[in-house]
Write a protein that holds these residues in place. Structure first.
Motif, PDB file in Angstrom:
ATOM      1  N   UNK A  29       0.823  -1.209   0.000  1.00  0.00           N
ATOM      2  CA  UNK A  29       0.000   0.000   0.000  1.00  0.00           C
ATOM      3  C   UNK A  29       0.859   1.262   0.000  1.00  0.00           C
ATOM      4  N   UNK A  30       1.979   1.230   0.738  1.00  0.00           N
ATOM      5  CA  UNK A  30       2.865   2.404   0.774  1.00  0.00           C
ATOM      6  C   UNK A  30       3.446   2.677  -0.612  1.00  0.00           C
ATOM      7  N   UNK A  31       3.834   1.627  -1.321  1.00  0.00           N
ATOM      8  CA  UNK A  31       4.396   1.799  -2.669  1.00  0.00           C
ATOM      9  C   UNK A  31       3.411   2.551  -3.565  1.00  0.00           C
ATOM     10  N   UNK A  32       2.126   2.302  -3.362  1.00  0.00           N
ATOM     11  CA  UNK A  32       1.104   2.885  -4.245  1.00  0.00           C
ATOM     12  C   UNK A  32       0.573   4.221  -3.729  1.00  0.00           C
ATOM     13  N   UNK A  33       1.026   4.643  -2.553  1.00  0.00           N
ATOM     14  CA  UNK A  33       0.470   5.860  -1.973  1.00  0.00           C
ATOM     15  C   UNK A  33      -0.917   5.655  -1.402  1.00  0.00           C
ATOM     16  N   UNK A  34      -1.280   4.391  -1.178  1.00  0.00           N
ATOM     17  CA  UNK A  34      -2.563   4.076  -0.528  1.00  0.00           C
ATOM     18  C   UNK A  34      -2.471   4.323   0.968  1.00  0.00           C
ATOM     19  N   UNK A  70       7.541  -4.903  -5.751  1.00  0.00           N
ATOM     20  CA  UNK A  70       7.627  -3.909  -6.819  1.00  0.00           C
ATOM     21  C   UNK A  70       6.239  -3.362  -7.138  1.00  0.00           C
ATOM     22  N   UNK A  71       6.198  -2.079  -7.477  1.00  0.00           N
ATOM     23  CA  UNK A  71       4.951  -1.447  -7.924  1.00  0.00           C
ATOM     24  C   UNK A  71       5.153  -0.911  -9.331  1.00  0.00           C
ATOM     25  N   UNK A  72       4.169  -1.074 -10.185  1.00  0.00           N
ATOM     26  CA  UNK A  72       4.226  -0.506 -11.529  1.00  0.00           C
ATOM     27  C   UNK A  72       2.801  -0.396 -12.071  1.00  0.00           C
ATOM     28  N   UNK A  73       2.694   0.035 -13.311  1.00  0.00           N
ATOM     29  CA  UNK A  73       1.374   0.260 -13.880  1.00  0.00           C
ATOM     30  C   UNK A  73       1.121  -0.727 -15.019  1.00  0.00           C
ATOM     31  N   UNK A  74      -0.025  -1.377 -14.973  1.00  0.00           N
ATOM     32  CA  UNK A  74      -0.415  -2.310 -16.039  1.00  0.00           C
ATOM     33  C   UNK A  74      -1.360  -1.591 -16.999  1.00  0.00           C
ATOM     34  N   UNK A  75      -1.226  -1.921 -18.286  1.00  0.00           N
ATOM     35  CA  UNK A  75      -2.148  -1.387 -19.291  1.00  0.00           C
ATOM     36  C   UNK A  75      -3.370  -2.306 -19.374  1.00  0.00           C
ATOM     37  N   UNK A  76      -4.454  -1.760 -19.871  1.00  0.00           N
ATOM     38  CA  UNK A  76      -5.668  -2.566 -20.052  1.00  0.00           C
ATOM     39  C   UNK A  76      -5.348  -3.783 -20.908  1.00  0.00           C
ATOM     40  N   UNK A  77      -5.802  -4.953 -20.480  1.00  0.00           N
ATOM     41  CA  UNK A  77      -5.610  -6.186 -21.240  1.00  0.00           C
ATOM     42  C   UNK A  77      -4.395  -6.990 -20.815  1.00  0.00           C
ATOM     43  N   UNK A  78      -3.482  -6.388 -20.065  1.00  0.00           N
ATOM     44  CA  UNK A  78      -2.273  -7.131 -19.671  1.00  0.00           C
ATOM     45  C   UNK A  78      -2.608  -8.191 -18.614  1.00  0.00           C
ATOM     46  N   UNK A  79      -1.845  -9.294 -18.671  1.00  0.00           N
ATOM     47  CA  UNK A  79      -2.079 -10.423 -17.763  1.00  0.00           C
ATOM     48  C   UNK A  79      -0.928 -10.530 -16.771  1.00  0.00           C
ATOM     49  N   UNK A  80      -1.275 -10.581 -15.499  1.00  0.00           N
ATOM     50  CA  UNK A  80      -0.290 -10.758 -14.428  1.00  0.00           C
ATOM     51  C   UNK A  80      -0.319 -12.210 -13.991  1.00  0.00           C
ATOM     52  N   UNK A 116       7.816   3.265 -15.017  1.00  0.00           N
ATOM     53  CA  UNK A 116       8.798   2.207 -14.818  1.00  0.00           C
ATOM     54  C   UNK A 116       8.657   1.503 -13.488  1.00  0.00           C
ATOM     55  N   UNK A 117       8.047   2.169 -12.533  1.00  0.00           N
ATOM     56  CA  UNK A 117       7.811   1.543 -11.245  1.00  0.00           C
ATOM     57  C   UNK A 117       9.005   1.631 -10.310  1.00  0.00           C
ATOM     58  N   UNK A 118       8.828   1.185  -9.105  1.00  0.00           N
ATOM     59  CA  UNK A 118       9.897   1.140  -8.118  1.00  0.00           C
ATOM     60  C   UNK A 118       9.539   0.151  -7.021  1.00  0.00           C
ATOM     61  N   UNK A 119      10.522  -0.155  -6.141  1.00  0.00           N
ATOM     62  CA  UNK A 119      10.290  -1.212  -5.161  1.00  0.00           C
ATOM     63  C   UNK A 119      10.838  -0.904  -3.786  1.00  0.00           C
ATOM     64  N   UNK A 120      10.621  -1.854  -2.868  1.00  0.00           N
ATOM     65  CA  UNK A 120      11.127  -1.778  -1.497  1.00  0.00           C
ATOM     66  C   UNK A 120      11.855  -3.080  -1.177  1.00  0.00           C
ATOM     67  N   UNK A 164       8.726   6.633   4.217  1.00  0.00           N
ATOM     68  CA  UNK A 164       9.571   7.772   3.842  1.00  0.00           C
ATOM     69  C   UNK A 164      10.203   7.525   2.473  1.00  0.00           C
ATOM     70  N   UNK A 165      10.727   6.316   2.288  1.00  0.00           N
ATOM     71  CA  UNK A 165      11.374   5.973   1.012  1.00  0.00           C
ATOM     72  C   UNK A 165      10.381   6.060  -0.141  1.00  0.00           C
ATOM     73  N   UNK A 166       9.200   5.505   0.065  1.00  0.00           N
ATOM     74  CA  UNK A 166       8.197   5.499  -1.005  1.00  0.00           C
ATOM     75  C   UNK A 166       7.785   6.925  -1.359  1.00  0.00           C
TER      76      UNK A 166
END
Lengths: 329, 217
Positions: free
Chosen positions: A41-46, A90-100, A166-170, A317-319
């Motif tokens: 949640x912190x990675x996403x700013x939630x 890791x946090x990043x952004x998926x486009x519509x239709x992408x499969x995780x 590009x995303x980022x992680x902890x 703080x890092x996020x």
């Protein structure tokens, strides 16, 4: 919006759990690894306690129906987004239709059992009795009070913070908050009411034996195998409130650690309780692996809780820094 | 008369256990203590059990001594708090498929099934507390002749409506789930609605009566 593609049962919506309804017989539920949920949640700013999907059976696949930022924490499942590998935590952004896709947890020193998929804005399910966690017994909360199935479509709440491209992680919590005893994950324990009613040998074994996590271990409880714990005389108790982490000893002598889906009361003798700050470590320990119990004092339990809080504050703080830096760049 | 037991449940909660036999009068003092403790700053939730009370911390206090002293003083001052509840009757089918552990209770108590049913349906059972799972109630008043130890290994799934005995207690399961108790019969009722206010059918202080509609041998 996401769509679940796996038939796999046992993935559930969880937040930090349900407080305040113990007196109606309702347990806490909540994420088995609260630190992984908070980190995602912190990675996403939630908000730290926003709801996420806890995955514990693999492989697990889902499709993004809309463009959506997400974070994966907990077990490193060699996740891929449309076949492209993602780093763990890791946090990043998926486009519509992408499969995780999440594969089985990777083996090794950091092997864990449960992955957390957080969505920007949090998983949007109704708040029930103060929480979005799935209450399996009684079938309410979470997504229709049940585990997720193929075809379920799950919405995210409105996102507040944009994610850097590009995303980022902890760093995983298991690195910064590692705790071992004889190279086995250690769990700090405060003795409970019936501790003094066990034989000296049993007390000794509690602290010295490696305890194996049997296949009969789940979100309700972990059944452990080791030397039988024997009371000085048979113990029958009146039912009383219990908490996740309590180590009960049924008549057979093999301990059961109550976990997040535990009932809020019980009557088996209790020899100790794993402190709240360490329960995530057991929640991630794989079936068949071993753990050790380490006796601790009240002051040490308080210090451990504060250490976890410091870890969370540093991750926050890092996020924040990373998000601001990338937004300014 | 011994002193109350006060013990830790990890860093999450503290458990207060009243001394002596399990009685309604003691439970009424537990209800009073629960009401008092609910207003304390360190309390997240005060949860009555069977002649005991769990104080779940809002956040754990830095030291425990002052809290423990306050608990003892509050218990000494606690006057029985009678709760005037409703009276609710449930129809029970004893034995058969719905009562798979009746044989164990017969073996342990040395009583016949008719005696067990007669003793089990005789009392007015006061609801002492809720717990175990959503809507489940712990009842006082079981005839001590029916006392049967909890099972060596818990059963992974018993159905909602299961009427069971664990030690000197009896109760009715409110939904499917695991249990360490001996199931001797079955009933149908809706015990819990998460959207209800309150969500649970029973409250502490209510009276439950059991009526045998069938006895299967």
């Amino acid at each position: 919006m996401i769509e679940i593609l796996s038939d796999t049962a046992l993935a559930t919506v969880q937040d930090l759990g349900r407080a305040g309804s113990l007196g109606a017989g309702v347990g806490c539920a909540g994420a088995m690894d609260d630190l992984a949920l908070i980190a995602g949640n912190l990675l996403l700013g939630n908000a730290q306690g926003d709801a996420a999907i806890e995955v514990q059976v693999f492989p697990f696949q889902l499709r993004f129906e809309t463009r959506l930022s997400f974070a994966l924490t907990g077990a490193d499942c060699g996740a891929t987004l449309d076949g492209m590998p993602l780093p763990p935590w890791w946090a990043c952004t998926a486009e519509a239709g992408q499969v995780l896709r999440l594969g089985p947890p990777r083996r090794g020193a950091l092997q864990a059992s449960r992955a957390y998929l957080c969505l920007a804005g949090g998983v949007d399910v109704p708040m029930m009795l103060g929480s979005r966690s799935t209450q399996l017994r009684g079938a309410f909360g979470g997504f229709n009070g049940r585990a997720l199935r193929r075809g379920d479509r799950i919405a995210a709440g409105p996102a507040t913070a944009p994610l850097p491209a590009g995303g980022f992680g902890l760093e995983p919590a298991a690195i910064g908050l590692a705790l071992e005893c004889d190279r086995v994950p250690a769990l700090r324990v405060l003795p409970a009411a019936e501790y003094d009613r066990y034989t000296a040998t049993s007390q000794d074994n509690l602290w010295r034996a490696p305890w194996r996590i049997t296949p009969q271990s789940d979100r309700y409880g972990y059944r452990l195998a080791g030397p039988a714990l024997e009371p000085l005389a048979p113990i029958e108790l009146r039912s009383h409130g219990i908490v996740p982490g309590v180590i009960q000893v049924p008549h057979g002598g093999q301990p059961i650690v109550q976990m997040r889906d535990a009932q809020p009361s019980g009557g088996y003798p209790k020899i100790g309780t794993i402190i709240d700050a360490d329960l995530w470590r057991l929640g991630q320990a794989p079936i068949g692996s071993r753990v050790r119990f380490v006796r601790c004092s009240w002051d040490e339990a308080i210090a451990a809780a504060e250490e976890n809080q410091r870890w969370i504050a540093r991750a926050a703080r890092l996020a924040d820094l990373y998000r601001q830096h990338r937004a300014a760049a | 008369m011994s002193t109350p037991g006060i013990s830790l449940l990890g860093s999450s909660a503290i458990l207060f256990e009243a001394p002596g036999e399990t009685t309604l009068l003691t439970q009424q003092r537990i209800w009073a203590l629960s009401r008092e403790v609910a207003g304390w700053p360190e309390t997240g939730e005060a949860v009555p059990g069977m002649n005991n009370l769990m104080l779940r911390f809002a956040r754990p206090p830095r030291t425990l001594d002052a809290l423990i002293t306050r608990l003892k003083v509050a218990w000494e001052a606690a006057e029985p708090l009678p709760l005037d509840g409703r009276s609710i009757e449930l129809d029970v089918t004893y034995g058969g498929e719905g009562g798979p552990h009746m044989a164990d209770v017969i073996r342990h108590t040395g009583l016949g099934i008719d005696d067990i049913v007669a003793l089990h349906t005789a009392p007015d059972y006061p609801v002492f507390a809720l717990g175990s799972h959503p809507g489940y109630c712990y009842l006082g008043g079981m005839d001590p002749r029916l006392t049967t130890p909890r099972r060596q290994v818990p059963v992974l799934r018993i159905p909602g409506g299961a009427v069971s005995i664990g030690g000197s207690q009896t109760g009715v399961s409110a939904s499917d789930g695991p249990s360490g108790w001996n199931t001797i019969g079955t009933t149908s009722a809706v015990f819990f609605d998460p959207a209800g206010n309150p969500p649970a059918l029973f409250q502490p202080g209510d009276i439950l009566r059991l009526r045998a509609v069938r006895v299967l041998r």
